[in-house]
Design a protein around this motif. Sequence first.
Motif, short mmCIF file in Angstrom:
data_model
loop_
_atom_site.label_atom_id
_atom_site.label_comp_id
_atom_site.label_asym_id
_atom_site.label_seq_id
_atom_site.Cartn_x
_atom_site.Cartn_y
_atom_site.Cartn_z
N VAL A 1 0.84 -1.19 0.00
CA VAL A 1 0.00 0.00 0.00
C VAL A 1 0.89 1.25 0.00
CG1 VAL A 1 -1.72 1.34 1.28
CG2 VAL A 1 -1.88 -1.15 1.21
N ALA A 2 0.58 2.21 -0.88
CA ALA A 2 1.22 3.53 -0.86
C ALA A 2 0.16 4.53 -0.44
CB ALA A 2 1.78 3.88 -2.23
N GLU A 3 0.36 5.17 0.69
CA GLU A 3 -0.68 6.02 1.29
C GLU A 3 -0.08 7.28 1.88
OE1 GLU A 3 -3.70 7.85 2.68
OE2 GLU A 3 -4.19 5.93 1.74
N GLN A 4 -0.79 8.43 1.71
CA GLN A 4 -0.30 9.72 2.23
C GLN A 4 -0.60 9.93 3.71
OE1 GLN A 4 -0.48 13.28 -0.36
NE2 GLN A 4 -1.83 12.06 -1.64
N ALA B 1 -0.58 -4.04 11.70
CA ALA B 1 -1.43 -5.19 11.39
C ALA B 1 -0.73 -6.19 10.47
CB ALA B 1 -2.73 -4.72 10.73
N GLY B 2 0.52 -5.91 10.12
CA GLY B 2 1.28 -6.84 9.30
C GLY B 2 1.16 -6.64 7.80
N THR B 3 0.60 -5.50 7.38
CA THR B 3 0.46 -5.21 5.95
C THR B 3 1.61 -4.34 5.49
OG1 THR B 3 -1.96 -5.30 6.10
CG2 THR B 3 -1.03 -4.14 4.21
N ALA B 4 2.21 -4.69 4.36
CA ALA B 4 3.31 -3.89 3.81
C ALA B 4 2.76 -2.56 3.33
CB ALA B 4 3.98 -4.63 2.67
N ALA B 5 3.31 -1.46 3.82
CA ALA B 5 2.81 -0.12 3.46
C ALA B 5 3.96 0.86 3.49
CB ALA B 5 1.71 0.32 4.43
N VAL B 6 3.87 1.84 2.58
CA VAL B 6 4.89 2.89 2.51
C VAL B 6 4.17 4.23 2.48
CG1 VAL B 6 4.98 2.74 -0.01
CG2 VAL B 6 6.89 3.76 1.22
N TRP B 7 4.72 5.20 3.19
CA TRP B 7 4.08 6.51 3.30
C TRP B 7 4.64 7.48 2.27
CZ3 TRP B 7 6.79 11.02 4.97
CH2 TRP B 7 6.00 12.17 5.01
N ARG C 1 -0.05 9.25 7.27
CA ARG C 1 0.99 8.61 8.10
C ARG C 1 0.38 7.67 9.13
NH1 ARG C 1 6.11 10.45 8.60
NH2 ARG C 1 6.07 9.88 10.79
N GLU C 2 -0.70 8.12 9.79
CA GLU C 2 -1.32 7.32 10.83
C GLU C 2 -1.86 6.01 10.25
OE1 GLU C 2 -1.89 10.56 10.41
OE2 GLU C 2 -0.78 11.28 12.16
N MET C 3 -2.40 6.08 9.03
CA MET C 3 -2.90 4.87 8.38
C MET C 3 -1.77 3.90 8.08
SD MET C 3 -5.49 3.21 7.22
CE MET C 3 -6.80 4.43 7.05
N VAL C 4 -0.63 4.41 7.63
CA VAL C 4 0.51 3.55 7.35
C VAL C 4 1.00 2.87 8.64
CG1 VAL C 4 2.92 3.50 6.55
CG2 VAL C 4 1.22 4.85 5.32
N GLU C 5 1.01 3.62 9.73
CA GLU C 5 1.40 3.04 11.02
C GLU C 5 0.47 1.88 11.40
OE1 GLU C 5 1.34 6.25 13.76
OE2 GLU C 5 3.25 7.10 13.11
N ARG C 6 -0.84 2.09 11.21
CA ARG C 6 -1.80 1.04 11.57
C ARG C 6 -1.66 -0.17 10.66
NH1 ARG C 6 -5.27 5.56 12.40
NH2 ARG C 6 -6.29 5.29 10.38
N LEU C 7 -1.43 0.07 9.37
CA LEU C 7 -1.27 -1.05 8.44
C LEU C 7 -0.05 -1.89 8.79
CD1 LEU C 7 -2.13 0.71 5.05
CD2 LEU C 7 -3.40 -1.15 6.10
N ARG C 8 1.05 -1.21 9.11
CA ARG C 8 2.26 -1.96 9.47
C ARG C 8 2.07 -2.73 10.77
NH1 ARG C 8 7.71 1.45 7.83
NH2 ARG C 8 7.19 1.71 5.62
#
Length: 562
Positions: A454-457, A468-474, A459-466
Amino acid sequence: MPHSVSLINTIAAGLGLALILGFLAVRLRLPALVGYLLAGVILGPFTPGFVADMEIAAQLAEIGVMLLMFGVGLHFSLDDLMAVRKIAVPGALVQIAVATVLGGALAMWWGWHLGAALVFGLALSVASTVVLLRALESLGLLDSYIGRIAVGWLIVEDLAMVLVLVLLPPLAGVLGGRDSGGDTAAIWQTLGFTLLQVGGFIVLMLVVGRRVFPWILWQVTRTGSRELFTLCVVAAAVSIAFASAALFGVSFALGAFFAGMVMRESEFSHRAAEESLPLRDAFAVLFFVSVGMLFNPAVLVERPLQVLAVVLVIIVGKSIAAGVLVLAFRYPLRTALTVSASLAQIGEFSFILIALGMSLGLLPNEAQSLVLAGALISIATNPLWFSLIAPVQGWLHKRFAFARTLELREDPLAELPVSTEARYLSRQVVLVGYGRVGRRIAAELKAHEIPFVVAEQNREMVERLRAAGTAAVWGDAAEPAVLIQAHIARAQVLVIATPNTLHVQQMIETARLLNPAIQTVIRSHNEEEARLLAEDESVTVFLGEQELAQAMARRVVKHATA
């Protein structure tokens, strides 16, 4: 002219002259709102000729503010507000403090007493939500993450101003105005009561309103009457705003905003937004006309240096403070510039606050003229600052290495951790955006055990995704570095699920450069845009209305042939 037709006179003169001057402004390549403001100046009491009823114009403008804020609420959910709370709450409060100090220092330099300086500084600290909404809508940024930060920031400012407006009367005597009989105990009592009122209103709207108002809208929809549906939407916006002010002491604007938020829970929220759009646009014009009516052009001649100082505080001081704060929260330079442009103006709360300060004897007579001059100039020039965001960003990148490091600086969320499983980094799906559509796509990918990043702007969402074990980059996927960190070179599919399609072409070009074989799937709400993007064989575009129609048609055919 009989007083009984002053309402008609005001509406006819205001809309008619605004149309003419707005058209001329656009032809001169100026924002249309410059024409609206000039129409107000011409119709105001400080210029010769016809003078519109200022009291009626102000009330019409208030209706416009209600409808505009209601429209924002229809697009701005509680989840959106909570998603930006970590930057919007501290950012807004610190920016209010900085702007108040700057404006207050200016007033003290002019010889005003401390209470006058405090109220004057507060009046310069709060931006106009109405102006911001018009700017974000015209740029297509209202539904973007940057837009949600800006709107959330201003909602926090509005809440802070509600407290200021309630606390100012009991504090007037202490601040040097006419003593209203308040002591320390009364002040604390007033503060506590205000917090209870605002808290009670918010709880009532979010707990009860989220269930009641969508149900009412559904009952009205079942009648099949378009007129009743439109009436229900407008009545909800205006009556809830009025009730919130009368019962809870909350401003009309804030009440209408929460009315829109709870109405958003209904499946008919998009239709509600469309039905109220013409009224919102018409009354928004009257808002700008009413602002122009309050302005006395003589202040530009009598106090030019003071007006210039006020404008600099609003446009330069506030903008720099906001930009630095956004950068301090480790957001990109473009986000900082957008928020800065959003706050480089003042509006409705400034007028209310300065009028209250005058009535309490806290401010000298010239304070209102200076605030109005600052508002008029800052509102008229605000579209210019938005248009300069991209050129300024490019200029800073070329001239200063520090500006480039702001985009490339080390950030644990801006790159995938080394521990990311190898399955994410080969033939994976790169999913840009984790909003309502993105979340559903991610759920389907998980169900079919397809790896994705996931590429998402947010920051808080990226923190939650990570977590939960989901690969995400801010970051903003329009920046090549973000797609590189998502390993677009090894990806099989790029999915662009964001509602803001402003930089879609740039994302596609970056992905194609790094991975010529990649397939791209995009969502769009614009038929012309969808047609142009679909000309590329490797791009699949899903148009919202078209997909809905096809799904409904398949269901109809299935039932008809059963």
